[in-house]
Design a protein around this motif. Sequence first.
Motif, short mmCIF file in Angstrom:
data_model
loop_
_atom_site.label_atom_id
_atom_site.label_comp_id
_atom_site.label_asym_id
_atom_site.label_seq_id
_atom_site.Cartn_x
_atom_site.Cartn_y
_atom_site.Cartn_z
N CYS A 3 25.99 31.60 10.94
CA CYS A 3 25.81 30.20 11.36
C CYS A 3 25.31 30.06 12.79
O CYS A 3 24.77 29.00 13.15
N GLY A 4 25.51 31.09 13.64
CA GLY A 4 25.05 30.99 15.02
C GLY A 4 25.68 29.81 15.73
O GLY A 4 26.90 29.63 15.71
N ASN A 5 24.85 28.99 16.34
CA ASN A 5 25.35 27.83 17.09
C ASN A 5 25.69 26.64 16.20
O ASN A 5 26.10 25.60 16.70
N GLY A 6 25.46 26.76 14.89
CA GLY A 6 25.99 25.77 13.97
C GLY A 6 25.08 24.64 13.56
O GLY A 6 25.53 23.69 12.92
N ARG A 7 23.79 24.70 13.89
CA ARG A 7 22.90 23.57 13.64
C ARG A 7 22.92 23.14 12.16
O ARG A 7 23.06 21.95 11.85
N VAL A 20 31.75 25.83 5.29
CA VAL A 20 32.30 27.02 5.93
C VAL A 20 31.20 27.63 6.79
O VAL A 20 30.17 28.06 6.28
N ALA A 21 31.42 27.64 8.10
CA ALA A 21 30.48 28.25 9.04
C ALA A 21 30.92 29.69 9.25
O ALA A 21 31.99 29.95 9.81
N PHE A 22 30.08 30.64 8.80
CA PHE A 22 30.46 32.06 8.80
C PHE A 22 29.59 32.84 9.77
O PHE A 22 28.35 32.71 9.77
N ASP A 23 30.21 33.66 10.62
CA ASP A 23 29.47 34.47 11.58
C ASP A 23 30.40 35.58 12.08
O ASP A 23 31.61 35.50 11.88
N HIS A 24 29.82 36.58 12.76
CA HIS A 24 30.64 37.65 13.34
C HIS A 24 30.91 37.41 14.82
O HIS A 24 31.72 38.11 15.42
N ASN A 25 30.25 36.41 15.42
CA ASN A 25 30.36 36.16 16.86
C ASN A 25 31.48 35.15 17.14
O ASN A 25 31.35 33.96 16.82
N GLU A 26 32.55 35.63 17.75
CA GLU A 26 33.71 34.76 18.00
C GLU A 26 33.38 33.62 18.95
O GLU A 26 33.89 32.50 18.79
N ASN A 27 32.56 33.89 19.96
CA ASN A 27 32.23 32.84 20.93
C ASN A 27 31.45 31.71 20.27
O ASN A 27 31.72 30.52 20.50
N ASP A 52 35.18 24.25 8.39
CA ASP A 52 35.98 25.31 8.98
C ASP A 52 35.07 26.45 9.40
O ASP A 52 33.90 26.51 9.01
N THR A 53 35.59 27.36 10.20
CA THR A 53 34.84 28.54 10.63
C THR A 53 35.56 29.79 10.13
O THR A 53 36.80 29.81 10.07
N VAL A 54 34.78 30.81 9.81
CA VAL A 54 35.35 32.09 9.35
C VAL A 54 34.56 33.21 10.01
O VAL A 54 33.33 33.23 9.98
N LYS A 55 35.27 34.16 10.60
CA LYS A 55 34.64 35.32 11.22
C LYS A 55 34.60 36.48 10.22
O LYS A 55 35.57 36.70 9.48
#
Length: 231
Positions: A3-7, A20-27, A52-55
Amino acid sequence: MGCGNGRHAFEAYRRGADVVAFDHNENDLAEVATMFSAMRTAGEAPAGAQADTVKGDALDMPFEDGTFDRVVAAEILEHIPHDTQAIAELYRVLRPGGIAAVTVPSWLPERLCWALSEDYHTNEGGHVRIYTRAELEAKLKAAGFEIGPHHHAHALHTPYWWLKCAVGTANEKHPLVASYHRLLVWDILRAPKVTRATERLLNPLIGKSVVVYLRKPAKAGSGDEGLGAGT
């Protein structure tokens, strides 16, 4: 997916999807979660919609088979060395009959960026390959997807990246780069008819991204229709 910055996640949430916004970058995920909260507080998403977000790792996503009705994988596969494994995961987590949208950088704009700047594609986390649409669609089809329509997008962004590659990808203060960036921000915020029309004309020629729409085949007798040009 990525998802990156979520656009894309923000827009889907704004339109009433459960996201569900999925990415490996916690920041990045922390910033996306903050924006989701702000959108809820401001009433920018319809009542009942959830976000929601999921790493995790795109090569081994922490979701059950067939979890999602829709998946967007925008500008992520070109970063992943094992792209076929990521495509297999995308296929796995999509429900039968579900639709996916996959975007990667278009071949010509990307090829020129690589020619203009080594830093563009050798920095950590950078692009590891240049796709032709035929190659991308072949990999998606091999995973089991039905290939649907495609189009190109973001032609006005292409000269910006050519400029950055020409003067140095980290040289954000270069007058030409800074001026063009202001133009893009103005275009995004105002969406004037002249730039929207110009981009539509240029997209088939120098669109920065190619977008391919896909369907995971439905189970026999499910009644799902095929993926047509109007989807």
